[in-house]
Enzyme design. Structure first.
Site, PDB file in Angstrom:
ATOM      1  N   SER A   1      13.311  52.143  49.376  1.00  0.00           N
ATOM      2  CA  SER A   1      13.054  50.632  49.603  1.00  0.00           C
ATOM      3  C   SER A   1      11.604  50.368  50.367  1.00  0.00           C
ATOM      4  O   SER A   1      11.427  51.282  51.154  1.00  0.00           O
ATOM      5  CB  SER A   1      14.029  50.014  50.668  1.00  0.00           C
ATOM      6  OG  SER A   1      13.835  48.693  50.888  1.00  0.00           O
TER       7      SER A   1
ATOM      8  N   HIS B   1      42.642  47.928  39.601  1.00  0.00           N
ATOM      9  CA  HIS B   1      42.275  46.484  40.268  1.00  0.00           C
ATOM     10  C   HIS B   1      41.105  46.671  41.440  1.00  0.00           C
ATOM     11  O   HIS B   1      41.113  45.945  42.035  1.00  0.00           O
ATOM     12  CB  HIS B   1      43.389  45.650  40.495  1.00  0.00           C
ATOM     13  CG  HIS B   1      44.455  45.547  39.672  1.00  0.00           C
ATOM     14  ND1 HIS B   1      44.400  44.635  38.682  1.00  0.00           N
ATOM     15  CD2 HIS B   1      45.500  46.260  39.113  1.00  0.00           C
ATOM     16  CE1 HIS B   1      45.439  44.654  37.750  1.00  0.00           C
ATOM     17  NE2 HIS B   1      46.169  45.679  38.227  1.00  0.00           N
TER      18      HIS B   1
END
Length: 427
Positions: free
Chosen positions: A277, A155
């Protein structure tokens, strides 16, 4: 030039719509079209439908065409409908009437079937080898890093201790299942459809066993209608095999993207395998693995695309089959490039040796602590409550030691057994 032309002009709009991008896609089939034609010519000679001189002329001309294809000099101009018409035109140009006889006892239907079967057989064999190479790399890394612990998650919550040995070898063993799927696709593909003609055989006394052996197929697709029905089924079976490999690669790529993030910091990659970036100087983006993930997810949609094209077609040939190439042929190349880049990049991964020094991973060992209490004679449910209370009141102390002995656990990865398992399915 169209092999079905009878001297009646065809409409240009109809030509454009029906041919589509077949000329471009057929370039990958050109080599196999020539190889199939060689076998067919030899068979026609064996059965007396061509004389020895005609067979020799055809084989010489086909070898010349094959050399041009391998040299990258073969093109399919707009004046030709497909690869078959271009090859037959070249043969007729080179050897005259013998070139006009090559289509005896053959249809474009079984001709393209043979081309596709040979092409897919070659491509699947290459992909199978690439999968084995990636398996070998993952197993080597599993062995190298088998004792370095790694958090396991359920999970997306911290769960139980894992290890890099377990992580790498998990994906390696998953690839074994993918090879089983590739083997299935190869078995379906490795059947000779040549001689089924337009789907109902021929009145000529051809020898289909001869072409089966000549082309290196494992067996013959005996029933002529069944041979034609393999169009679509063969491509779809191949697509499911590709999707199986793609599913494993996509999940692995997702793990790598996750583990590379600063929030996890489990692994790192050298700068030449990341991108930056335009405004953030610190960025090192895992574009390779993001693209592997995306491309492989796209491949996983392919079986359903092919199913929807073919699912309501009766037996016999239908023009929709032409559309199968549009999705399948590029997918083969995409998967090969993803396997290549995965191997190229994964070998550069560096692992963090000290992940579990972070206190947030102490709870990885609650199950191990619980099991120790059970081993001392405390009932499991009572031990569960004891450890649960320790977690709640902040008194749980982690030993950070593992004693997992069963097959396939952290301390008994069975790496050699996994290697033998792959060896068996590859062979």
């Amino acid at each position: 030039m169209k092999l079905w032309e009878k001297g009646i002009p065809t409409d240009k709009k109809t030509d454009i719509f029906t041919v589509g991008n077949d000329r471009e896609l057929d370039l990958v089939l050109a080599e196999y079209d020539v190889i199939g034609s060689m076998a067919h010519a030899k068979m026609l000679g064996k059965t007396g439908l061509l004389n020895d001189q005609e067979v020799n002329e055809l084989l010489t001309a086909l070898q010349e065409i094959l050399a041009d294809i391998k040299a990258g000099n073969f093109v399919i101009e707009d004046s030709f409908e497909d690869v078959h018409s271009k090859v037959e035109y070249l043969l007729t140009e080179k050897v005259g009437d013998a070139g006009k006889k090559i289509h005896t006892a053959r249809s474009r239907n079984d001709q393209v079937l043979t081309d596709v079967h040979l092409y897919l057989k070659a491509e699947l064999t290459t992909i199978k080898q690439q999968v084995k190479e990636l398996f070998d790399l993952l197993m080597a890394m599993a062995n190298q890093y088998q004792n370095i612990l790694l958090p396991g998650y359920t999970h997306l919550q911290v769960a139980m201790p894992s290890s890099f040995g377990m992580w790498f070898s998990a994906y390696a063993e998953s690839l074994i299942d993918d090879v089983v799927m590739l083997n299935a696709a190869l078995t379906v593909t490795d059947q000779n459809p040549l001689g089924s003609a337009a789907g109902y055989g021929s009145s000529f006394p051809i020898d289909r066993i001869f072409t089966t052996n000549e082309l290196g197929f494992a067996t013959l697709k005996y029933n002529s209608v069944a041979a034609q029905m393999s169009r679509g089924k063969t491509e779809k079976t191949t697509a499911f095999a590709l999707a199986s490999v793609a599913g494993t690669l996509s999940k692995l790529a997702m793990d790598i993207c996750l583990y590379l993030s600063q929030n996890f910091n489990f692994i790192s990659l050298p700068q030449h395998l990341t991108t930056g970036s335009s405004i953030m100087p610190h960025k090192k983006n895992p574009d390779i693995f993001e693209l592997i993930r995306g491309k492989c997810n796209k491949i996983q949609a392919l079986p359903y695309e092919l199913t929807l094209i073919t699912n309501n077609l009766p037996s016999g040939y239908h023009r929709e089959f032409q559309l199968l190439k549009e999705g399948l042929f590029p997918a083969l190349q995409t998967l090969k490039s993803c396997l290549e880049m995965a191997h190229y990049s994964i070998k550069e991964i560096k692992v963090n040796n000290n992940i579990l020094n972070d206190k947030k991973y102490d709870y990885l060992f609650t199950v191990d602590a619980l099991n120790e209490l059970v081993a001392q004679g405390i009932p499991f449910r009572d031990a569960y409550k004891i450890v649960g209370e320790q977690v709640e009141n902040g008194t749980f102390i982690s030993s950070k030691a593992t004693k997992h002995t069963h097959e396939g656990s952290i301390n008994n990865l069975c790496l050699e057994e996994i290697i033998q398992k792959m060896k068996k399915v590859v062979e």
